[in-house]
Design a protein around this motif. Structure first.
Motif, PDB file in Angstrom:
ATOM      1  N   ASP A  87      42.414 -52.211  -1.984  1.00 56.71           N
ATOM      2  CA  ASP A  87      41.783 -50.893  -1.870  1.00 56.71           C
ATOM      3  C   ASP A  87      41.062 -50.695  -0.548  1.00 56.71           C
ATOM      4  O   ASP A  87      40.752 -49.557  -0.180  1.00 56.71           O
ATOM      5  CB  ASP A  87      40.784 -50.679  -3.016  1.00 56.71           C
ATOM      6  N   VAL A  88      40.767 -51.789   0.151  1.00 56.15           N
ATOM      7  CA  VAL A  88      39.917 -51.676   1.350  1.00 56.15           C
ATOM      8  C   VAL A  88      40.595 -52.196   2.614  1.00 56.15           C
ATOM      9  O   VAL A  88      39.967 -52.230   3.673  1.00 56.15           O
ATOM     10  CB  VAL A  88      38.577 -52.423   1.138  1.00 56.15           C
ATOM     11  N   LYS A  89      41.866 -52.588   2.530  1.00 55.19           N
ATOM     12  CA  LYS A  89      42.505 -53.214   3.693  1.00 55.19           C
ATOM     13  C   LYS A  89      42.640 -52.268   4.878  1.00 55.19           C
ATOM     14  O   LYS A  89      42.751 -52.713   6.025  1.00 55.19           O
ATOM     15  CB  LYS A  89      43.867 -53.785   3.290  1.00 55.19           C
ATOM     16  N   GLU A  90      42.624 -50.958   4.627  1.00 55.64           N
ATOM     17  CA  GLU A  90      42.735 -49.990   5.716  1.00 55.64           C
ATOM     18  C   GLU A  90      41.376 -49.579   6.275  1.00 55.64           C
ATOM     19  O   GLU A  90      41.304 -48.776   7.200  1.00 55.64           O
ATOM     20  CB  GLU A  90      43.482 -48.741   5.223  1.00 55.64           C
ATOM     21  N   CYS A  91      40.285 -50.127   5.731  1.00 52.28           N
ATOM     22  CA  CYS A  91      38.942 -49.701   6.135  1.00 52.28           C
ATOM     23  C   CYS A  91      38.420 -50.546   7.286  1.00 52.28           C
ATOM     24  O   CYS A  91      38.498 -51.772   7.236  1.00 52.28           O
ATOM     25  CB  CYS A  91      37.953 -49.847   4.980  1.00 52.28           C
ATOM     26  N   GLU A  92      37.855 -49.880   8.270  1.00 55.38           N
ATOM     27  CA  GLU A  92      37.097 -50.615   9.274  1.00 55.38           C
ATOM     28  C   GLU A  92      35.825 -51.160   8.652  1.00 55.38           C
ATOM     29  O   GLU A  92      35.386 -52.261   8.963  1.00 55.38           O
ATOM     30  CB  GLU A  92      36.769 -49.698  10.445  1.00 55.38           C
ATOM     31  N   CYS A  93      35.226 -50.376   7.775  1.00 54.92           N
ATOM     32  CA  CYS A  93      34.096 -50.841   6.969  1.00 54.92           C
ATOM     33  C   CYS A  93      34.031 -49.996   5.711  1.00 54.92           C
ATOM     34  O   CYS A  93      34.638 -48.921   5.633  1.00 54.92           O
ATOM     35  CB  CYS A  93      32.775 -50.771   7.740  1.00 54.92           C
ATOM     36  N   ILE A  94      33.316 -50.504   4.726  1.00 54.82           N
ATOM     37  CA  ILE A  94      33.122 -49.792   3.457  1.00 54.82           C
ATOM     38  C   ILE A  94      31.799 -49.032   3.548  1.00 54.82           C
ATOM     39  O   ILE A  94      30.770 -49.604   3.905  1.00 54.82           O
ATOM     40  CB  ILE A  94      33.092 -50.784   2.281  1.00 54.82           C
ATOM     41  N   THR A  95      31.834 -47.754   3.238  1.00 55.95           N
ATOM     42  CA  THR A  95      30.625 -46.936   3.286  1.00 55.95           C
ATOM     43  C   THR A  95      29.915 -46.990   1.945  1.00 55.95           C
ATOM     44  O   THR A  95      30.492 -46.622   0.913  1.00 55.95           O
ATOM     45  CB  THR A  95      30.951 -45.472   3.632  1.00 55.95           C
ATOM     46  N   ILE A  96      28.685 -47.484   1.959  1.00 52.74           N
ATOM     47  CA  ILE A  96      27.845 -47.515   0.762  1.00 52.74           C
ATOM     48  C   ILE A  96      26.830 -46.377   0.872  1.00 52.74           C
ATOM     49  O   ILE A  96      26.128 -46.254   1.875  1.00 52.74           O
ATOM     50  CB  ILE A  96      27.088 -48.859   0.642  1.00 52.74           C
ATOM     51  N   LYS A  97      26.771 -45.537  -0.139  1.00 50.46           N
ATOM     52  CA  LYS A  97      25.801 -44.453  -0.177  1.00 50.46           C
ATOM     53  C   LYS A  97      24.793 -44.719  -1.294  1.00 50.46           C
ATOM     54  O   LYS A  97      25.188 -45.080  -2.410  1.00 50.46           O
ATOM     55  CB  LYS A  97      26.477 -43.101  -0.402  1.00 50.46           C
ATOM     56  N   VAL A  98      23.514 -44.542  -0.960  1.00 46.57           N
ATOM     57  CA  VAL A  98      22.438 -44.886  -1.897  1.00 46.57           C
ATOM     58  C   VAL A  98      21.461 -43.726  -2.004  1.00 46.57           C
ATOM     59  O   VAL A  98      21.013 -43.180  -0.997  1.00 46.57           O
ATOM     60  CB  VAL A  98      21.664 -46.147  -1.429  1.00 46.57           C
ATOM     61  N   GLU A  99      21.155 -43.351  -3.227  1.00 46.47           N
ATOM     62  CA  GLU A  99      20.035 -42.451  -3.514  1.00 46.47           C
ATOM     63  C   GLU A  99      18.997 -43.240  -4.304  1.00 46.47           C
ATOM     64  O   GLU A  99      19.341 -43.850  -5.322  1.00 46.47           O
ATOM     65  CB  GLU A  99      20.479 -41.250  -4.348  1.00 46.47           C
ATOM     66  N   GLU A 100      17.759 -43.239  -3.849  1.00 47.27           N
ATOM     67  CA  GLU A 100      16.663 -43.878  -4.577  1.00 47.27           C
ATOM     68  C   GLU A 100      15.866 -42.787  -5.291  1.00 47.27           C
ATOM     69  O   GLU A 100      15.238 -41.953  -4.652  1.00 47.27           O
ATOM     70  CB  GLU A 100      15.754 -44.638  -3.611  1.00 47.27           C
TER      71      GLU A 100
END
Length: 375
Positions: free
Chosen positions: A67-80
């Motif tokens: 699922d991530v082999k094409e990603c330069e990086c994985i974007t993590i989004k966080v709401e606190e």
């Protein structure tokens, strides 16, 4: 000498005051919780620190490689969602299908690769550390999903929550931390000496992240506000403010160390212990409830209950008698302009409440949201 009366307005950045109408979208965009973004790799253990002190740990290969082999990086989004106003402005809640919860730390965490939403790989856990001064038994992790009415409903995460000691390790130029294999129930109580060790550890992790974390726009805004120029000073300032506000108490601070098998809405809660014989339903007449969002917010608990909507009425079921509360309600009128209503009261068996909706004034709404968090 007669004192001069002065009008004081709260400046709200990012809002075009020349707009003729204030809409519900304006209000939620301005006052809703900020989404923080982080970029991580899938091939190494990674810890990120969010703006309000929570630390999220993703072990290597948290996501399926295909699922991530094409990603330069994985974007993590966080709401606190650490305040009552943040919960309201996120249209969230603290209820299960049949219980009322008190939140001790709520997160909304998502991951995506090239705009494709990701789930954790089977068997992988995201561990997270939440700073909190309360030491509660029966604290548990809950997962949240929205029902057909858009209300966020929580369910206990009965998946063997793994809570363990955290150990330092060094990967590349960034220090990260790993959870060991020890397991507890859904909470961890520390002795005084253990608390001291954990505080030292927490700060080590926090400080080490400064070397591998870019300054976010939200952090830059706070740094400008406080007149400081680096992340270390900002973290010290946030901790200082937390101490003075009572949300963390120096030597007695606890850090909840929890983990989850899924992303999305995750909450560290405990179920409020209520006398079932002293619960009432509060019914409030409201014409045209189609576009209404209304929340009952407890004064002394981080507890937010959404209204159920009926024809010409909103209702809050199974509310405990004797608790102080506030109702915050908002709706669109026929011209798509926002109207809002506010009511303060004590929950009693015979409450008769009328909500008077009026055009939304942003400064007044901001003050009332502040009041939700500062009784």
């Amino acid at each position: 000498m007669r004192a001069m009366n002065r009008r004081v307005d709260i400046l709200i950045p990012g809002y075009n005051e020349s707009k003729e109408l204030v809409t519900i979208a304006d209000i939620f965009n301005l006052f809703g919780p900020k989404i923080q973004e982080f970029c991580i790799r899938n091939d190494q253990d990674t810890a990120v620190e969010a703006l309000n002190g929570s630390i999220l740990y993703f072990p290597a290969n948290s996501f399926n490689e295909i699922d991530v082999k094409e990603c330069e990086c994985i974007t993590i989004k966080v709401e606190e969602l650490f305040s009552k106003s943040a919960i309201v402005m996120a249209t969230a809640s603290t209820i299960t299908s049949d219980e009322i919860l008190e939140s001790k730390g709520m997160l909304n965490v998502t991951a995506n690769c090239n705009d494709k939403e990701l789930e954790l790989a089977d068997g992988k856990r995201m561990s997270f550390v939440l700073p909190n001064a309360d030491d509660l038994e029966d604290l548990g992790v809950f997962y949240g999903d929205r029902d057909s009415n858009g209300n966020l409903i929580w369910a206990a995460a009965n998946d063997g929550i793994d809570i363990g000691r955290l150990n330092f390790s060094s990967i590349g130029n960034c220090s990260v931390y790993n959870s060991d294999t020890s397991k507890k129930k859904c909470w961890f109580r520390y002795s005084k000496s253990e608390k001291k060790e954990l505080r030292i550890f927490y700060r080590q992790v926090r400080d080490s992240l400064a070397y591998c974390q870019k300054v976010t726009s939200e952090q830059k805004e706070l740094m400008d506000k406080y007149g400081i120029d680096d992340l270390d000073q900002l973290r010290d300032k946030i901790e200082e403010n937390a101490n003075s506000n009572g949300s963390m108490d120096g030597d007695d601070a606890d850090y909840y160390i929890l983990s989850a098998l899924r992303l999305g809405y995750i909450n560290a809660d405990w179920i409020m212990k209520l006398d079932r014989s002293k619960l009432v339903t509060i019914k409030i007449p409201v014409k045209n409830t189609q576009n209404v969002k209304a929340y009952l917010v407890f004064d002394k608990n981080r507890t937010v209950v959404p209204a159920s909507l009926h024809a010409n009425m909103i209702a809050f079921g199974n509310m405990p008698i004797g608790y102080g509360a506030k109702i915050f309600a908002i709706r669109d009128n026929n011209k798509a302009a926002a109207e809002w209503a506010w009511q303060e009261f004590n929950i009693e068996a015979d409450n008769k409440i009328n909500l008077e909706f009026k055009p939304a004034g942003l400064n007044e709404i901001k003050l009332k949201l502040y009041e939700l968090d500062n009784n």
